[in-house]
Scaffold this motif. Structure first.
Motif, PDB file in Angstrom:
ATOM      1  N   ALA A 222     -76.293   9.428  50.872  1.00 51.68           N
ATOM      2  CA  ALA A 222     -77.121   8.834  49.826  1.00 51.68           C
ATOM      3  C   ALA A 222     -76.975   7.315  49.807  1.00 51.68           C
ATOM      4  CB  ALA A 222     -76.748   9.423  48.466  1.00 51.68           C
TER       5      ALA A 222
ATOM      6  N   CYS B 250     -72.202  13.790  51.219  1.00 50.59           N
ATOM      7  CA  CYS B 250     -73.408  13.582  50.406  1.00 50.59           C
ATOM      8  C   CYS B 250     -73.442  12.160  49.848  1.00 50.59           C
ATOM      9  CB  CYS B 250     -73.455  14.599  49.266  1.00 50.59           C
ATOM     10  SG  CYS B 250     -73.684  16.302  49.810  1.00 50.59           S
TER      11      CYS B 250
ATOM     12  N   PRO C  78     -82.158  12.371  51.223  1.00 50.58           N
ATOM     13  CA  PRO C  78     -80.999  11.530  51.510  1.00 50.58           C
ATOM     14  C   PRO C  78     -79.678  12.089  51.035  1.00 50.58           C
ATOM     15  CG  PRO C  78     -82.259  10.616  49.693  1.00 50.58           C
ATOM     16  CD  PRO C  78     -83.065  11.743  50.238  1.00 50.58           C
ATOM     17  N   VAL C  79     -79.680  13.170  50.275  1.00 51.63           N
ATOM     18  CA  VAL C  79     -78.402  13.685  49.785  1.00 51.63           C
ATOM     19  C   VAL C  79     -77.918  14.883  50.592  1.00 51.63           C
ATOM     20  CG1 VAL C  79     -78.828  12.912  47.460  1.00 51.63           C
ATOM     21  CG2 VAL C  79     -79.499  15.216  48.088  1.00 51.63           C
TER      22      VAL C  79
ATOM     23  N   ASN D 166     -80.023   4.755  50.461  1.00 51.66           N
ATOM     24  CA  ASN D 166     -80.358   3.721  49.475  1.00 51.66           C
ATOM     25  C   ASN D 166     -80.332   2.331  50.098  1.00 51.66           C
ATOM     26  OD1 ASN D 166     -80.772   5.459  47.315  1.00 51.66           O
ATOM     27  ND2 ASN D 166     -78.602   5.501  46.779  1.00 51.66           N
TER      28      ASN D 166
END
Length: 591
Positions: free
Chosen positions: A541, A537, A581-582, A545
């Protein structure tokens, strides 16, 4: 592990157009396709090609297309002194900028007031802003079809880094010139090939046991459909035939190509152009000066790939109908992917761990797997799986006497012979590799699962007998590798121990002990020995980002119409099929 989509997305834009006459950018200079069609429509293709062999017919077809290209595609005028004009720049904006410059000089001389100059400067600035926004909107709307255009636009705003090298040769000397780097990389790529076997003669490989001959029939309509779906933003192969030209001329060239394709498949003759490849070195990870850290991806003939697609459909239909490929294979197979590989394997592992068992999983890595496939053994396996003689003969000839050269920036290496392997970047390559590695499972007692060459072997490890079974399976895999002239990269083969009562048994492959690990990247997903996904995760992420920051720096417009498609696309590349995104990614783009 081969990240095909990442290779194409990030590195192919850097490939130069290797036409001898240096043609202009086909997207920018508007070739006269109408004139090209008129030049080709008057050629009596059928009677000419019927009287020629495959190789002569192909050479005639190629020369006519290139001749038409030369007459209708504007050529670039080299001007080393002038900087490259931004793609959003137009004649009107150039006029505005010249006016602004003239007004600035007049203001400095006192001929106009500061307010008059500011009015012109603000007007010019606003028009430039709108032009950039319009260009970015076009890139955002077309990003799924033209990824190269978007990443090239963003890349131009970043600090440029050299894609390749400098490279360190075997003698320890650093190589910096483009031509020297290309030669060094090509020499390294060729050094990993298996020893050359004698020319593949189908009768030497049990062809009489096959399904018999077939009479291939390739219609004009089938070829035209394949031509119509070509991606015009791709690079041409060594034959210099650009996909945009082929796509525009689909109606006029589908018939001659159908004749050439059908004759090639029927007779087994394969033109030399279809057995050549421009190799693009793709940096993987590690030190950039080590040639071992680059992967060769082949740019091959576009028409040759179309015939590969047609033959692949026949091969895949046979494999599916006869259930040839084992269920353990999830790579390049219908209705399977990285996700199905991970879910099916870890569903079993977690169920074992949940019931209190100790579980040991071996993550195995082949060394240069796609490049080391011996052609003679592959031919035997093609016959064994029941493919017809006609198709096996064509594939054998397609693999024989292949050559490649490496491209770096504005230089290319000399040609080198390819003595083994299936081309990375070809259409048939992954299917042929699946057939070659299909019998890896035979005789194993534990659970094995594959994605192409990425292999996991696992089993319950509660007792010495359980652990002995896993070791026996590893011994069988080592024997398979020796028999099939493959090699495991033992330094990259790792053992993960799951379960609270795991004894952390050591295992070996051959005479080398395998290292234990607490975390491994499995098809792009980080898996630790506690089955905790927090590391994955965090990594997903962080990558998401980074991509968002790249968009933020490289894109001027902040309108919803521009930002939304870009964000959704880039997050989709980070997490295929998942826009959060996680939640993690199942292979960073290969699924």
């Amino acid at each position: 592990m081969i990240h095909w989509n990442l290779c194409l997305k990030y590195h192919l834009p850097a490939v130069k157009n290797w036409w001898d006459h240096k043609p202009a950018n086909l997207q920018k200079y508007k070739p006269d396709f109408q004139k090209m069609k008129e030049l080709l429509s008057g050629i009596p293709w059928t009677p000419i090609l019927k009287n020629k062999g495959v190789k002569d017919g192909w050479e005639f077809f190629k020369s006519e297309i290139l001749k038409a290209q030369m007459q209708t595609v504007p050529t670039k005028k080299k001007n080393k002194t002038s900087a490259k004009k931004p793609e959003w720049m137009s004649k009107e904006l150039l006029t505005e900028l010249k006016l602004k410059s003239d007004m600035h000089k007049k203001w400095k001389r006192g001929e106009i007031t500061k307010e008059e100059f500011k009015r012109i400067a603000n007007s010019c600035r606003e028009k430039i802003r709108k032009a950039k926004a319009q260009n970015e909107l076009r890139l955002a709307r077309d990003i799924k079809n033209n990824k190269k255009g978007f990443f090239a636009y963003v890349g131009r705003k970043r600090k440029k880094k050299e894609a390749i090298g400098p490279l360190q040769g075997v003698d320890g000397v650093m190589v910096t010139g483009d031509r020297e780097k290309a030669e060094l990389l090509n020499a390294f790529f060729a050094s990993v090939f298996s020893q050359k076997e004698s020319h593949l003669q189908p009768q030497q490989h049990g062809m009489d046991e096959g399904l018999g001959e077939i009479q291939p029939q390739i219609g004009k309509q089938v070829v035209q459909e394949h031509l119509a779906t070509l991606n015009e933003f791709k690079s041409p192969g060594p034959d210099q035939l650009h996909p945009r030209v082929l796509k525009e001329l689909a109606e006029f060239i589908s018939e001659p190509l159908a004749i050439i394709f059908e004759s090639s498949w029927r007779t087994g003759e394969v033109p030399a152009d279809w057995r050549r490849a421009n190799v693009v070195p793709i940096f993987k990870k590690g030190k950039k000066n080590d040639p071992n850290n680059y992967r060769p991806v082949s740019l091959t003939s576009i028409p040759g790939k179309i015939l590969e697609k047609i033959i692949k459909e026949v091969v895949c239909k046979h494999l599916e109908t006869n259930a040839v490929i084992a269920n353990s294979q999830h790579g390049f197979t219908k209705n399977k992917s990285c996700q199905t590989n991970l879910i099916s394997f870890f569903d079993r592992v977690t169920s074992w761990v949940d019931t209190g068992n100790a579980v040991d999983v071996a993550y195995l890595d082949f060394s240069k797997a796609f490049d080391k496939v011996p052609h003679d053994l592959l031919a035997n396996k093609l016959v064994k799986c029941g493919l017809d003689k006609t198709t096996v003969r064509w594939i054998c000839n397609w693999l024989s006497e292949r050559t490649q050269r490496v491209l770096t920036n504005a230089s290319s290496s000399s040609w080198k012979e390819v003595t083994s392997g299936v081309p990375q970047g070809s259409v048939l390559g992954p299917v042929l590799f699946n057939i070659f590695i299909n019998d890896l499972d035979e005789g194993l007692e534990g659970t094995i699962i594959k994605f192409a060459d990425d292999t996991k072997l696992g089993g319950i490890a509660n007792t010495p007998e359980d652990r002995s079974r896993i070791q026996n399976d590893l011994d069988r895999l080592e024997r398979w590798a020796e028999t099939n002239k493959m090699k495991f990269n033992r330094d990259k083969c790792k053992i993960l121990h799951f379960g609270r009562k795991n004894g952390n048994q050591r295992y070996r492959m051959g005479d080398a002990w395998l290292d234990s690990s607490v975390c491994e990247k499995d098809l792009g997903v980080l898996v630790d020995n506690k089955l905790n996904m927090s590391l994955q995760c965090d990594a997903a992420a962080k990558k998401a980002n980074g991509i968002l920051a790249c968009i933020n720096r490289g894109i001027t417009s902040r309108s919803r119409e521009v930002m939304l498609p870009l964000i959704l696309f880039c997050l989709g590349q980070t997490t295929p099929g998942i826009l959060c995104p996680v939640l993690g990614t199942a292979d960073e783009g290969r699924c």
